[in-house]
Design an enzyme around this catalytic site. Structure first.
Site, mmCIF file in Angstrom:
data_model
loop_
_atom_site.group_PDB
_atom_site.id
_atom_site.type_symbol
_atom_site.label_atom_id
_atom_site.label_comp_id
_atom_site.label_asym_id
_atom_site.label_seq_id
_atom_site.Cartn_x
_atom_site.Cartn_y
_atom_site.Cartn_z
ATOM 1 N N SER A 454 0.849 -1.186 0.000
ATOM 2 C CA SER A 454 0.000 0.000 0.000
ATOM 3 C C SER A 454 0.885 1.235 0.000
ATOM 4 C CB SER A 454 -0.893 0.004 1.245
ATOM 5 O OG SER A 454 -1.544 1.249 1.416
ATOM 6 N N TYR A 467 -1.912 -0.688 10.456
ATOM 7 C CA TYR A 467 -2.056 -0.983 9.024
ATOM 8 C C TYR A 467 -0.793 -0.586 8.263
ATOM 9 C CZ TYR A 467 -3.969 -0.969 4.287
ATOM 10 O OH TYR A 467 -4.186 -1.214 2.960
#
Length: 584
Positions: A454, A467
Site C-alpha cells: 500500500s 495498518y
C-alpha cells in the site's frame, strides 16, 4: 545416453544412420521433436516425458549429432534439402499412415520451417510448434524489406539482430569453431549454460557435445548465406503454426516474427519470460502448450487462445489469487482470466470465491476454481498448498492480496488488534510466499510473486499505525525476497495502491470508538473512496504489467506516486502530513 525408457531404432537415409527414440503409445497422435544446435535429442528429455502420457513422442538425433552418424564429406552434407530427406525418412518409419505434429527448437525449428513450407511434405505434417528458430526464407525477406526501405526503427532492428547473431559469423570461419568445441569451449559449455541460461545441471548436455557442435557448424555454413541472399517467395506454411517466443533470448529478436501472418495466417503466438534453452528451463509450460495445440488440431476445433491483453504471456499459466472474493483480488482474478490463465480464486468466504471463479471463467479463463482458506492460519494455508499442488500443479503466478483495514491511534490499538492485522496483512503474505514460492523454486522453472502492499507503506499517518506497519513490512519482505529469488528466475513485485474504491472501507475496523461511531466512519470512508473513484480494475491491469515487466515496486494512483516522491525528496513534508487528522 538416451531418453529414459525410450525405445530406439535406426533409420538409414542419404548415406547416414539416424538414431530415433520413441516414447508413449504408437496408436496415439505422433509428436516429432527436432533439436537445435549444439544439442542432441536429449535436450527434449523433460518435455518428451511430460508428453508421453498423451502422445506417441518421437525425437531423433539430427545427422552428425548424438548417436546418429555424420555425412561424408561434411561440406554440403547438412543442406536443408538433405535434412528434409531425413525428416521424411523418420516420419515414414514411425508414423507411415498419419501426419505428425512437428515441434522444433533453435536449428530444429529452422529446419522444421523448411519441412512445413515445401511441397513434398504436404499431408505429412498436421501442425508445427516453433520456438527460438525462424525460417531462413522469412528471415531473408525480413532483411531485404529493411534494407530496401530503411527507417530509423528498421535500421535499429537490423543492427540489433546483427549484434545478437555474432556467433553466426564465427561459425563461418574455417577450423576455429571445431577446435574451440573440441577443446576448451566444449568442456566449459555445461557451466556456461548453468550460469547464463539457468539450465539445470543434470543429464544435459551429453558427452557427445564437442563432436555434435563441431559437425553442426555445417548447418550454418551450408544454408545461411545462400538462403538469406535468395529466400524462397513461396515459403508459406501448409499446416497450423504455434510460435513460442522466449522474450529474454540473447540470440534472436522477437521482431523477427513481425511478418509471421504473411507466411502462417492464423498462427498462435505465445511468449515466455525465459532465455533461449526453454526445452530445459520451461518444460512444464511447453508441454502444456504443445498438448493444447496438438489436441485442438486433432479434434478439429479452434485453439483456445484468449484475446485479452497479455494473453500471449499468461495463456495456460496457473495463477493463484488470495483475497479474491472482492475488490482488487476479484479484479486481478478476472484480468488474469481474460489473459487466458488458469485461475485459483482463494478467499475465506466460500461463496465469494465461487462467484469470482465464475467471473474469471466468463472473462476468458481456460479454467477457474474456487478454494477456501484463511491466509492468517498457517495450517489452513498448508492444506491449501497441498490441494492446489495435487489438483492443479505448481503455481506460475502468486498474488498475495488478502488484507484487512484497521484505523485508530496507537494507544487505542490493543495487542489483539495488532495480532489480527499482522496475521492477515503480513503473515498471510509470508505464508503464501513460503509455501507457494518454495514450490516454484523447487520446480526450477521460474515464476512470479505479487504482494499487495500500500502507499501506506511509506506514507505515515497517526491514524493507521498498525495498518501502515503491516504494509511497510510487506514492502520490505518483497524487496528481500526479490533479491533472494532473482537467481532462480522468480520475480517478486510489491504493488502499492493509493485510494482504491473497494469494500475494504466498509469492513475496516476503527478502534477507540463505539459501534455507532465506527459505523459512521466506515460510511464516510466509503463515500470518500467512492468520490475518488479509482476502480480495482486499474490496479489489476497494473498487476499484470508488473509481472510482464518484472517490476520491483509499483506505485498506483497519483497520490501513491506523489507520496513516494515526497518520501524520497521531502520526507519532512510527508511527516507534517502524517500529523493531520483524517477527514472522518
Amino acid at each position: 545416453m538416451t531418453l529414459t525408457g525410450a525405445r530406439e531404432r535406426r533409420v538409414r537415409t542419404g548415406g547416414v544412420e539416424l538414431c530415433v527414440a520413441e516414447l508413449g503409445d504408437p496408436e496415439q497422435p505422433t509428436v516429432v521433436l527436432v533439436h537445435g544446435y549444439p544439442d542432441s535429442k536429449e535436450v527434449w528429455s523433460e518435455v518428451a516425458g511430460r508428453l508421453a502420457g498423451r502422445f506417441h513422442v518421437v525425437s531423433y538425433d539430427v545427422r552428425g549429432h548424438g548417436r546418429s552418424t555424420a555425412p561424408e564429406p561434411l561440406r554440403g552434407g547438412f543442406t536443408l534439402e538433405k535434412l528434409t530427406d531425413d525428416f521424411l525418412a523418420v516420419v515414414d518409419t514411425v508414423s507411415p499412415d498419419r501426419p505428425v505434429h512437428l515441434v522444433g527448437h533453435d536449428w530444429g525449428s529452422v529446419q522444421s520451417w523448411e519441412f512445413v513450407t515445401v511441397k513434398r511434405t504436404e499431408g505429412r505434417i498436421a501442425s508445427f510448434t516453433s520456438m527460438s528458430g525462424p525460417s531462413l526464407d522469412h528471415f531473408g525477406h525480413w532483411i531485404k524489406q529493411r534494407v530496401s526501405r530503411p527507417t530509423p526503427r528498421r535500421v535499429g532492428q537490423l543492427l540489433g539482430q546483427g549484434a545478437k547473431s555474432w556467433y553466426v559469423y564465427l561459425l563461418h570461419t574455417p577450423v576455429l569453431p571445431e577446435l574451440a568445441w573440441r577443446g576448451p569451449l566444449g568442456r566449459r559449455w555445461p557451466g556456461i549454460l548453468r550460469r547464463m541460461e539457468k539450465v539445470p545441471g543434470d543429464d544435459y548436455p551429453t558427452p557427445s557435445l564437442p563432436a555434435d557442435a563441431a559437425h553442426g557448424a555445417w548447418l550454418y555454413r551450408d544454408n545461411i548465406r545462400s538462403r538469406l541472399r535468395h529466400p524462397r517467395a513461396d515459403a508459406r506454411a501448409h499446416a497450423p503454426v504455434q510460435l513460442i517466443t522466449p522474450v529474454e533470448d540473447v540470440f534472436l529478436s522477437p521482431r523477427l516474427y513481425d511478418d509471421l501472418e504473411r507466411w502462417a495466417p492464423g498462427a498462435i503466438r505465445r511468449t515466455l519470460p525465459a532465455g533461449h534453452w526453454i526445452p530445459r528451463t520451461r518444460p512444464d509450460q511447453l508441454a502444456d502448450w504443445i498438448t493444447e495445440f496438438v489436441t485442438s488440431v486433432e479434434d478439429e476445433r479452434p485453439v483456445p487462445v484468449a484475446s485479452g491483453r497479455h494473453a500471449d504471456r499468461f495463456g495456460g499459466q496457473l495463477v493463484l489469487v488470495t483475497g479474491a472474493g472482492s475488490g482488487i483480488g476479484r479484479a486481478a482474478a478476472c484480468a488474469f482470466g481474460e489473459a487466458g490463465a488458469r485461475v485459483v480464486a482463494v478467499d475465506r468466504d466460500t461463496e465469494s470465491a465461487v462467484r469470482t471463479a465464475e467471473l474469471a471463467r466468463l472473462s476468458g479463463a481456460r479454467r477457474a476454481w474456487a478454494e477456501t482458506a484463511d491466509v492468517s492460519d498457517e495450517r489452513s494455508m498448508e492444506k491449501l498448498a497441498e490441494r492446489v499442488g495435487e489438483a492443479y500443479g505448481v503455481v506460475d503466478v502468486l498474488v498475495n492480496n488478502a488484507g484487512i483495514g484497521l484505523s485508530g491511534s496507537f494507544f487505542a490499538t490493543t495487542t489483539d488488534d495488532w495480532r489480527e492485522v499482522l496475521d492477515v496483512n503480513l503473515w498471510g503474505v509470508i505464508h503464501g510466499c513460503r509455501l507457494f514460492g518454495r514450490l516454484m523454486a523447487e520446480r526450477g522453472q521460474g515464476g512470479h510473486i505479487v504482494n499487495i502492499a500500500s502507499a501506506a507503506a511509506y506514507q505515515p499517518s497517526k491514524a493507521l499505525p498498525a495498518y501502515s506497519t503491516s504494509k511497510a513490512a510487506v514492502l520490505m519482505l518483497s524487496e528481500c525476497l526479490r533479491a533472494e529469488l532473482a537467481g532462480q528466475g522468480i520475480g517478486v513485485s510489491a504493488v502499492c495502491p493509493g485510494f482504491v474504491h473497494t469494500n475494504i472501507t466498509s469492513t475496516a475496523r476503527f478502534v477507540g470508538v463505539d459501534a455507532a461511531e465506527e459505523q459512521r466512519r466506515r460510511g464516510r470512508a466509503t463515500r470518500w473512496y467512492g468520490l475518488r473513484g479509482y476502480p480495482p480494475e486499474k490496479v489489476a491491469a497494473a498487476i499484470l504489467r508488473a509481472v510482464v515487466r518484472d517490476q520491483a515496486v509499483v506505485h498506483i494512483t497519483p497520490e501513491a506516486r506523489g507520496a513516494r516522491l515526497l518520501s524520497r525528496f521531502a520526507p519532512g513534508a510527508l511527516r507534517a502530513i502524517a500529523r493531520l487528522d483524517p477527514p472522518l
